[in-house]
Design a protein around this motif. Sequence first.
Motif, PDB file in Angstrom:
ATOM      1  N   ASN A   1     -53.469  74.330  32.550  1.00 54.90           N
ATOM      2  CA  ASN A   1     -53.455  74.296  31.098  1.00 54.90           C
ATOM      3  C   ASN A   1     -52.457  75.312  30.582  1.00 54.90           C
ATOM      4  OD1 ASN A   1     -54.026  73.982  28.434  1.00 54.90           O
ATOM      5  ND2 ASN A   1     -55.989  75.047  28.482  1.00 54.90           N
ATOM      6  N   ASN A   2     -51.412  74.861  29.907  1.00 58.96           N
ATOM      7  CA  ASN A   2     -50.390  75.746  29.384  1.00 58.96           C
ATOM      8  C   ASN A   2     -50.538  75.965  27.883  1.00 58.96           C
ATOM      9  OD1 ASN A   2     -49.231  75.826  31.934  1.00 58.96           O
ATOM     10  ND2 ASN A   2     -48.102  73.937  31.545  1.00 58.96           N
ATOM     11  N   ALA A   3     -51.706  75.706  27.339  1.00 57.32           N
ATOM     12  CA  ALA A   3     -51.895  75.808  25.891  1.00 57.32           C
ATOM     13  C   ALA A   3     -51.827  77.227  25.391  1.00 57.32           C
ATOM     14  CB  ALA A   3     -53.247  75.192  25.505  1.00 57.32           C
ATOM     15  N   ASP A   4     -52.024  78.227  26.314  1.00 59.45           N
ATOM     16  CA  ASP A   4     -52.022  79.613  25.868  1.00 59.45           C
ATOM     17  C   ASP A   4     -50.614  80.172  25.723  1.00 59.45           C
ATOM     18  OD1 ASP A   4     -51.515  79.474  28.533  1.00 59.45           O
ATOM     19  OD2 ASP A   4     -52.601  81.314  29.043  1.00 59.45           O
ATOM     20  N   ILE A   5     -49.578  79.399  26.054  1.00 61.44           N
ATOM     21  CA  ILE A   5     -48.203  79.859  25.911  1.00 61.44           C
ATOM     22  C   ILE A   5     -47.740  79.617  24.482  1.00 61.44           C
ATOM     23  CG2 ILE A   5     -45.834  79.527  26.698  1.00 61.44           C
ATOM     24  CD1 ILE A   5     -46.934  78.710  29.365  1.00 61.44           C
ATOM     25  N   ASN A   6     -47.102  80.607  23.931  1.00 64.23           N
ATOM     26  CA  ASN A   6     -46.602  80.500  22.571  1.00 64.23           C
ATOM     27  C   ASN A   6     -45.742  79.243  22.434  1.00 64.23           C
ATOM     28  OD1 ASN A   6     -45.277  80.923  20.067  1.00 64.23           O
ATOM     29  ND2 ASN A   6     -45.611  83.118  20.291  1.00 64.23           N
ATOM     30  N   SER A   7     -45.989  78.482  21.399  1.00 62.63           N
ATOM     31  CA  SER A   7     -45.311  77.193  21.230  1.00 62.63           C
ATOM     32  C   SER A   7     -43.803  77.340  21.099  1.00 62.63           C
ATOM     33  CB  SER A   7     -45.874  76.469  20.000  1.00 62.63           C
ATOM     34  OG  SER A   7     -45.678  77.267  18.838  1.00 62.63           O
ATOM     35  N   MET A   8     -43.348  78.501  20.651  1.00 65.27           N
ATOM     36  CA  MET A   8     -41.897  78.682  20.482  1.00 65.27           C
ATOM     37  C   MET A   8     -41.182  78.732  21.841  1.00 65.27           C
ATOM     38  SD  MET A   8     -41.601  82.726  19.410  1.00 65.27           S
ATOM     39  CE  MET A   8     -39.826  82.631  19.358  1.00 65.27           C
ATOM     40  N   TYR A   9     -41.907  78.972  22.930  1.00 63.76           N
ATOM     41  CA  TYR A   9     -41.321  78.996  24.258  1.00 63.76           C
ATOM     42  C   TYR A   9     -41.654  77.744  25.053  1.00 63.76           C
ATOM     43  CZ  TYR A   9     -40.665  83.916  23.135  1.00 63.76           C
ATOM     44  OH  TYR A   9     -40.296  85.083  22.526  1.00 63.76           O
ATOM     45  N   THR A  10     -42.315  76.770  24.440  1.00 63.06           N
ATOM     46  CA  THR A  10     -42.673  75.532  25.124  1.00 63.06           C
ATOM     47  C   THR A  10     -41.627  74.464  24.841  1.00 63.06           C
ATOM     48  OG1 THR A  10     -45.025  76.054  24.879  1.00 63.06           O
ATOM     49  CG2 THR A  10     -44.456  73.785  25.421  1.00 63.06           C
ATOM     50  N   PRO A  11     -41.034  73.861  25.870  1.00 65.63           N
ATOM     51  CA  PRO A  11     -40.029  72.811  25.651  1.00 65.63           C
ATOM     52  C   PRO A  11     -40.616  71.629  24.880  1.00 65.63           C
ATOM     53  CG  PRO A  11     -40.034  73.550  27.933  1.00 65.63           C
ATOM     54  CD  PRO A  11     -41.251  74.136  27.298  1.00 65.63           C
ATOM     55  N   GLN A  12     -39.791  71.011  24.052  1.00 67.97           N
ATOM     56  CA  GLN A  12     -40.199  69.841  23.266  1.00 67.97           C
ATOM     57  C   GLN A  12     -39.059  68.840  23.238  1.00 67.97           C
ATOM     58  OE1 GLN A  12     -41.541  71.068  19.382  1.00 67.97           O
ATOM     59  NE2 GLN A  12     -42.990  72.575  20.199  1.00 67.97           N
ATOM     60  N   ILE A  13     -39.419  67.579  23.148  1.00 66.14           N
ATOM     61  CA  ILE A  13     -38.415  66.514  23.060  1.00 66.14           C
ATOM     62  C   ILE A  13     -37.545  66.745  21.825  1.00 66.14           C
ATOM     63  CG2 ILE A  13     -38.053  64.040  22.690  1.00 66.14           C
ATOM     64  CD1 ILE A  13     -38.939  64.544  25.436  1.00 66.14           C
ATOM     65  N   GLY A  14     -36.217  66.651  22.000  1.00 65.09           N
ATOM     66  CA  GLY A  14     -35.292  66.798  20.888  1.00 65.09           C
ATOM     67  C   GLY A  14     -34.730  68.194  20.729  1.00 65.09           C
ATOM     68  N   MET A  15     -35.239  69.162  21.474  1.00 63.87           N
ATOM     69  CA  MET A  15     -34.687  70.519  21.385  1.00 63.87           C
ATOM     70  C   MET A  15     -33.211  70.504  21.761  1.00 63.87           C
ATOM     71  SD  MET A  15     -37.369  73.342  22.787  1.00 63.87           S
ATOM     72  CE  MET A  15     -38.643  74.012  21.713  1.00 63.87           C
ATOM     73  N   GLU A  16     -32.405  71.294  21.043  1.00 59.02           N
ATOM     74  CA  GLU A  16     -30.960  71.307  21.255  1.00 59.02           C
ATOM     75  C   GLU A  16     -30.500  72.667  21.771  1.00 59.02           C
ATOM     76  OE1 GLU A  16     -29.207  70.216  17.580  1.00 59.02           O
ATOM     77  OE2 GLU A  16     -29.847  68.105  17.686  1.00 59.02           O
ATOM     78  N   PHE A  17     -29.472  72.631  22.639  1.00 59.89           N
ATOM     79  CA  PHE A  17     -28.912  73.846  23.213  1.00 59.89           C
ATOM     80  C   PHE A  17     -27.391  73.722  23.238  1.00 59.89           C
ATOM     81  CE2 PHE A  17     -33.047  72.964  25.039  1.00 59.89           C
ATOM     82  CZ  PHE A  17     -33.717  74.175  24.885  1.00 59.89           C
ATOM     83  N   GLU A  18     -26.730  74.862  23.234  1.00 59.36           N
ATOM     84  CA  GLU A  18     -25.271  74.854  23.220  1.00 59.36           C
ATOM     85  C   GLU A  18     -24.693  74.457  24.577  1.00 59.36           C
ATOM     86  OE1 GLU A  18     -23.817  78.571  21.872  1.00 59.36           O
ATOM     87  OE2 GLU A  18     -24.592  78.353  19.830  1.00 59.36           O
ATOM     88  N   THR A  19     -25.365  74.846  25.679  1.00 52.57           N
ATOM     89  CA  THR A  19     -24.834  74.570  27.013  1.00 52.57           C
ATOM     90  C   THR A  19     -25.949  74.081  27.934  1.00 52.57           C
ATOM     91  OG1 THR A  19     -25.206  76.835  27.778  1.00 52.57           O
ATOM     92  CG2 THR A  19     -23.065  76.351  26.764  1.00 52.57           C
TER      93      THR A  19
END
Length: 503
Positions: A57-75
């Motif tokens: 269960n990874n629910a205790d990880i802050n959502s800002m550090y959890t990957p999500q569909i559509g996230m964008e990165f420069e590289t």
Amino acid sequence: MKLQEVQGTSTTSVIFQAVSVPPEDADSVETNNSQELTEQEIEEFIAAEQVAASAGNNADINSMYTPQIGMEFETKEAAQHFFNFYAYMASFGTAIVKVFRSGSKKKKQEVTKVIVKCNKYGKNKEPKTLPQQEAEVDKDIGKKKGPKRKTNVVVKTNCQCTMVAKEEGQIWRITGLELEHNHDLQPGKHFDGHKYLIDMEKALIRTLNECNIPTRKMVTILSNLRGGPMTLPVKKKDISNIRIKINREVRGSDMTKLLDNFRNKKSDDPSFFYKFDLDEENRVKNIFWRDGSSIKYYEEYGDCVSFDTTYMTNKYRLSFAPFVGITGHAQTCLFGCTFLHDETAETFKWVFETFLESMGGKHPRSIIMDQDKAMKAAILEVFPNTRHRNYLFHIKNKCYNKNLKVFAKNKGLYEIFEDIVNNCLLEEEFEYLWGKMIEDKKLENNKYFTRMWETRERFIPVYYKHDFFPFIQTTSRSEAVNARFKENVGPTYSIHSFFSEYQ
């Protein structure tokens, strides 16, 4: 008492906090406005947390550090690092499973898509066993087995945790994601994918490398900055690899930096001397330098010089050879230093001629060196009036190592050998006693004793009674100088780094 969750950057910690109770419930509480949890309730809560963690269960990880569909990165690297950081907090390893490359000629096989999975993806490969091996396994059934040996092999569970990142235009976007695991996670363990240092830490390593701080001390410094030894996601070997890359960066400008250092030293001290030996393509072959103070030492104590070429100190595999002397108080002094491209007679001739040039043409009265034919030839040509000898200590050690059985079988040979070599007062006495020892112990066919006899005038002390060799029979003086430099520089360092340590 109520349970209140406190979100952290890596994991969520749960604390028990006293909360005010409304007045209407005041009769049901104690006077301190708090109600203690029973020991059983606390144990049940801890057990529930452990079950949730073991179930993946990874629910205790802050959502800002959890990957999500559509996230964008420069590289691509930024996307991989984000998933690796999530894996670090969730306590599992990662592996790059597949990489897609562009078929376009313009992009020249550039990566356009990457699939990263949990390192327990896939299934375990069953080892192939022959009929004979299967029979041996059957025999072992029922026997007591010892403790299992620790191994780094990852046991596969066909875990489906996956992140798919794809290049779309000038950005990278997460297009596929699965975060569920089918195995227990491993809190506190660092995996290869977790290795990451921020730019500030890399800059600090670069600074510490310039100061020639040992790698083990760098690990301690970085660990303390992160909060302790267990918080650093890299090992000593990783930091050592970073240092090697940094040292390789100066390959093109290494000699330029060294020349600038020499020029600065020359401007500060006009008596400083340096010289480069170049080949036909203007590449540096040999280097020599000496400090201004060295010429004063050589003027007073330059009658005897020790010269040794056994220490490799740099990534170019150039031998470091110091010219070493002894002061009137039996202290070691440094006359000059050289880096040698090879150990040929021509190279040694250049070194000795340059040494004479730097010292105003004064020849030493005696010089001690190892058994090198090329060096001997150069000394005879450049220092024709200088008395030179080989290191007695090394020659005797080599004799013992090559004749272990001979000394073991001949009782008393060791004592006789040492007495003849060290205590003879006349050359005739040595030659008579040596011949008697060879005859009595039947060593006429021993090749090493025969060679020692043929070269006796190069190292036996009795042949140097009238020559000036103060306290020197070994390379210990030169090796002491080498040991000083070995403290902080090694074979992966540049010449520029070595000179910084020399200063």
